[in-house]
Scaffold this motif. Structure first.
Motif, PDB file in Angstrom:
ATOM      1  N   LYS A   8       0.823  -1.208   0.000  1.00 35.00           N
ATOM      2  CA  LYS A   8       0.000   0.000   0.000  1.00 35.00           C
ATOM      3  C   LYS A   8       0.860   1.262   0.000  1.00 35.00           C
ATOM      4  N   LEU A   9       0.385   2.233  -0.746  1.00 31.56           N
ATOM      5  CA  LEU A   9       1.085   3.504  -0.896  1.00 31.56           C
ATOM      6  C   LEU A   9       0.493   4.561   0.030  1.00 31.56           C
ATOM      7  N   HIS A  10       1.326   5.541   0.368  1.00 32.59           N
ATOM      8  CA  HIS A  10       0.843   6.714   1.101  1.00 32.59           C
ATOM      9  C   HIS A  10       1.059   7.930   0.197  1.00 32.59           C
ATOM     10  N   PRO A  58     -13.355   7.607   4.476  1.00 29.68           N
ATOM     11  CA  PRO A  58     -12.765   8.427   5.537  1.00 29.68           C
ATOM     12  C   PRO A  58     -11.751   7.677   6.399  1.00 29.68           C
ATOM     13  N   ASN A  59     -11.797   6.346   6.373  1.00 30.43           N
ATOM     14  CA  ASN A  59     -10.794   5.572   7.125  1.00 30.43           C
ATOM     15  C   ASN A  59      -9.435   5.595   6.428  1.00 30.43           C
ATOM     16  N   LEU A  60      -9.413   5.908   5.123  1.00 33.57           N
ATOM     17  CA  LEU A  60      -8.159   5.925   4.367  1.00 33.57           C
ATOM     18  C   LEU A  60      -7.800   7.313   3.830  1.00 33.57           C
ATOM     19  N   ILE A  61      -8.797   8.182   3.684  1.00 31.77           N
ATOM     20  CA  ILE A  61      -8.545   9.549   3.202  1.00 31.77           C
ATOM     21  C   ILE A  61      -8.667  10.507   4.374  1.00 31.77           C
ATOM     22  N   ASN A  62      -7.527  11.070   4.771  1.00 33.62           N
ATOM     23  CA  ASN A  62      -7.486  11.990   5.904  1.00 33.62           C
ATOM     24  C   ASN A  62      -7.380  13.422   5.393  1.00 33.62           C
ATOM     25  N   PHE A  63      -8.359  14.250   5.749  1.00 34.01           N
ATOM     26  CA  PHE A  63      -8.301  15.668   5.414  1.00 34.01           C
ATOM     27  C   PHE A  63      -7.404  16.370   6.434  1.00 34.01           C
ATOM     28  N   HIS A  64      -6.285  16.916   5.954  1.00 33.54           N
ATOM     29  CA  HIS A  64      -5.369  17.659   6.826  1.00 33.54           C
ATOM     30  C   HIS A  64      -5.636  19.151   6.668  1.00 33.54           C
ATOM     31  N   LYS A  65      -5.923  19.803   7.763  1.00 31.02           N
ATOM     32  CA  LYS A  65      -6.361  21.200   7.729  1.00 31.02           C
ATOM     33  C   LYS A  65      -5.216  22.159   7.441  1.00 31.02           C
ATOM     34  N   LEU A  66      -5.445  23.026   6.448  1.00 30.51           N
ATOM     35  CA  LEU A  66      -4.532  24.125   6.160  1.00 30.51           C
ATOM     36  C   LEU A  66      -5.205  25.429   6.578  1.00 30.51           C
ATOM     37  N   THR A  67      -4.458  26.290   7.224  1.00 38.23           N
ATOM     38  CA  THR A  67      -4.948  27.639   7.521  1.00 38.23           C
ATOM     39  C   THR A  67      -4.324  28.580   6.502  1.00 38.23           C
ATOM     40  N   ILE A  68      -5.150  29.096   5.605  1.00 41.34           N
ATOM     41  CA  ILE A  68      -4.642  29.951   4.536  1.00 41.34           C
ATOM     42  C   ILE A  68      -4.209  31.290   5.129  1.00 41.34           C
ATOM     43  N   ASN A 109       7.984  15.240   8.400  1.00 42.06           N
ATOM     44  CA  ASN A 109       7.495  14.325   9.439  1.00 42.06           C
ATOM     45  C   ASN A 109       6.697  13.164   8.852  1.00 42.06           C
ATOM     46  N   LEU A 110       5.938  13.427   7.787  1.00 40.83           N
ATOM     47  CA  LEU A 110       5.035  12.409   7.231  1.00 40.83           C
ATOM     48  C   LEU A 110       5.765  11.401   6.356  1.00 40.83           C
ATOM     49  N   ARG A 111       6.681  11.870   5.503  1.00 38.92           N
ATOM     50  CA  ARG A 111       7.446  11.026   4.573  1.00 38.92           C
ATOM     51  C   ARG A 111       6.551  10.126   3.711  1.00 38.92           C
ATOM     52  N   PRO A 112       5.651  10.701   2.934  1.00 41.20           N
ATOM     53  CA  PRO A 112       4.806   9.886   2.049  1.00 41.20           C
ATOM     54  C   PRO A 112       5.617   9.366   0.865  1.00 41.20           C
ATOM     55  N   HIS A 113       5.040   8.440   0.105  1.00 41.72           N
ATOM     56  CA  HIS A 113       5.700   7.978  -1.118  1.00 41.72           C
ATOM     57  C   HIS A 113       5.613   9.036  -2.218  1.00 41.72           C
ATOM     58  N   PHE A 114       4.445   9.699  -2.308  1.00 46.31           N
ATOM     59  CA  PHE A 114       4.188  10.638  -3.396  1.00 46.31           C
ATOM     60  C   PHE A 114       3.481  11.895  -2.901  1.00 46.31           C
ATOM     61  N   VAL A 115       3.724  12.995  -3.616  1.00 49.01           N
ATOM     62  CA  VAL A 115       2.891  14.193  -3.472  1.00 49.01           C
ATOM     63  C   VAL A 115       2.353  14.528  -4.866  1.00 49.01           C
ATOM     64  N   PHE A 116       1.022  14.611  -4.965  1.00 51.20           N
ATOM     65  CA  PHE A 116       0.364  15.069  -6.199  1.00 51.20           C
ATOM     66  C   PHE A 116       0.082  16.561  -6.040  1.00 51.20           C
ATOM     67  N   PHE A 117       0.417  17.355  -7.057  1.00 50.10           N
ATOM     68  CA  PHE A 117       0.211  18.802  -6.990  1.00 50.10           C
ATOM     69  C   PHE A 117      -0.135  19.304  -8.387  1.00 50.10           C
ATOM     70  N   ASP A 118      -0.491  20.603  -8.480  1.00 50.97           N
ATOM     71  CA  ASP A 118      -0.646  21.217  -9.799  1.00 50.97           C
ATOM     72  C   ASP A 118      -0.067  22.635  -9.836  1.00 50.97           C
ATOM     73  N   GLU A 129      14.761  18.328  -1.410  1.00 50.59           N
ATOM     74  CA  GLU A 129      15.516  18.641  -0.195  1.00 50.59           C
ATOM     75  C   GLU A 129      15.333  17.557   0.869  1.00 50.59           C
ATOM     76  N   ILE A 130      14.102  17.071   1.004  1.00 53.81           N
ATOM     77  CA  ILE A 130      13.831  16.022   2.002  1.00 53.81           C
ATOM     78  C   ILE A 130      14.413  14.693   1.539  1.00 53.81           C
ATOM     79  N   GLY A 131      14.208  14.378   0.256  1.00 53.98           N
ATOM     80  CA  GLY A 131      14.673  13.109  -0.308  1.00 53.98           C
ATOM     81  C   GLY A 131      13.663  11.993  -0.087  1.00 53.98           C
TER      82      GLY A 131
END
Length: 462
Positions: A8-10, A58-68, A109-118, A129-131
């Motif tokens: 499983k991927l994170h 919701p058990n696998l998708i965690n919404f992490h709160k950002l304060t803009i 701190n999290l060290r996921p396998h991937f970050v998806f962005f646009d 930088e993190i590697g």
């Protein structure tokens, strides 16, 4: 060695702060979570609340709160483009960019396998930088838009001094002669060199992200847009992965809840024209009036979902004189959100006049049986329309003049072209649409794309 396909991927998802980006990212998150993968989704607080019901796992998708962060000139509490006029979107981009340090600390701190962005192109710098973190630029627009817009000179002055013909000329090797912009549409590309953030243009923001990521991800399938994806892969010299269209789950709201079922049931099967322009477009009053008069001229019952035109407080006040009295119960105009897919699936609806947003394009191809009339306004929507009319032959685009304006006569002409039973063009596009729907809705088509995509992700970890 690559991880086993069963491991499983994170994945972290960080879309641009606009619902037209956030929702496709969430749809993909649901598809990946369905296969057991863990998703951390970065979202502003209030947006989380709005989208909670779309999180199917919701058990696998965690919404992490950002304060803009607050930026001078930005309305207090603004979190997405829905909270600001277009003129202030650049300030929202500045606010997003100011999350750099917070997100860097979070990813360390999290060290996921991937970050998806646009739009957050600087994610690639953080990952390097993190590697150990792979970055994927997820494109939720058609590949033709990416190719036409981003494979060009980065110099603003060169662009501004170019003729209209030079501006819309496709880049060398571009794989289509029909999915292109016309000369009078050159102004649709001017947004590329507008500042979008502090000291960065939209062009630079998107180009840097694509140039520095580990791979690009396209929300499409090879069968329809593979030649464009291959072209982009060649130009950027990196992998292009395909998720398939990643369609949303059917809307839970019933038409009865929106008081639409009773109205639609009044009419013959396949006779109603449904017209919708998405959540962002606001028409000028003159164009709004041409739109409603064109629908009236077609003499078919119609349902229109549209925002009040510019400079007005309501749809009602913008209607042409005598329009309501003439149309009466045959036309229904709503200035609120409606369950589009439910409406398109209703037996009474036979024609969809679409703004050709990418989501609507896929819904109309894969999930409904309506005839298609194409009425785009932006760069991306126009290229979607050209793909559908010129290459897939599944719809008819409304003709516009050199100022980009459509007339009631041309709208009526396009509707009649696809709706008249004796129309050869109508029969032609209907048969082509049937063939494509058969392909896209065939058993396993969508899920196989997701399975192959997950395999591609594992291979990137080798």
């Amino acid at each position: 060695m690559a991880k086993s396909i069963d491991s499983k991927l994170h994945i972290v998802m960080f879309p641009w702060l606009a619902f037209g980006h956030i929702i496709p990212f969430l749809n993909l998150s649901n598809s990946l979570a369905k296969k057991g993968h863990k998703i951390t989704f970065l979202l502003p607080k209030n947006t989380q609340i709005q989208l909670q019901n779309l999180n199917q796992y919701p058990n696998l998708i965690n919404f992490h709160k950002l304060t803009i962060p607050h930026v001078h000139g930005l309305p207090y509490g603004a979190e997405t483009t829905a909270d600001v006029p277009t003129s202030l979107e650049s300030l929202l981009a500045i606010a997003m960019d100011e999350l750099y340090d917070e997100i860097k600390c979070f990813l360390e701190n999290l060290r996921p396998h991937f970050v998806f962005f646009d739009f957050a192109y600087w994610i690639t710098d953080i990952a390097l930088e993190i590697g150990g973190i792979k970055t994927l630029c997820y494109k939720v627009v058609c590949p033709a838009t990416t190719a036409i817009s981003l494979i060009r000179s980065p110099d603003k002055s060169t662009f501004m001094q170019s003729t209209a013909a030079e501006k819309v000329k496709p880049p060398p090797g571009y794989p289509s002669t029909t999915v292109v912009l016309h000369e009078h549409e050159a102004k649709l590309l001017s947004f590329l060199f507008q500042e979008y953030g502090k000291g960065v243009t939209i062009y630079e923001r998107l180009k840097k992200g694509m140039a520095m990521c580990d791979a690009m991800v396209m929300k499409t399938c090879r069968e329809i847009e593979g030649t464009f994806g291959d072209y982009i892969a060649t130009q950027f010299k990196k992998p292009v992965l395909y998720t398939g269209p990643v369609l949303p789950e059917p809307e839970k709201e019933s038409l009865e809840e929106h008081e639409l079922s009773h109205w639609l049931e009044k009419f013959e099967p396949g006779s109603v024209v449904f017209c919708a322009f998405g959540s962002q477009l606001i028409l000028e009053k003159k164009q709004f009036q041409e739109l409603v008069l064109g629908l009236e001229l077609a003499t078919l019952p119609f349902l229109l979902a549209v925002k009040p035109p510019e400079g007005t407080n309501s749809v009602e006040e913008a209607l042409p004189e005598g329009f309501k009295e003439r149309v009466q119960e045959k036309g229904l105009i709503l200035d609120r959100w409606v369950p589009q897919l439910k409406i398109l699936s209703h037996k009474s609806v036979g024609c969809f006049v679409s703004h050709c947003g990418y989501g609507s394009m896929w819904e109309s191809l894969a999930l409904c049986d309506c005839q298609l009339v194409l009425l785009p306004s932006t760069n991306e929507q126009t290229l979607n329309a050209r793909l559908m009319e010129q290459e897939l032959n599944v719809g008819v685009e409304v003709e516009k003049d050199e100022n980009g304006w459509f007339s009631k006569e041309n709208l009526c002409k396009a509707v009649k072209c696809v709706m008249d039973k004796d129309s050869q063009i109508g029969c032609f596009v209907k048969e082509n649409r049937r063939k494509w729907k058969e392909v896209l809705s065939s058993p396993g088509f969508m899920s196989n794309y997701i399975d192959n995509f997950i395999q591609n992700l594992h291979e990137l970890l080798e």
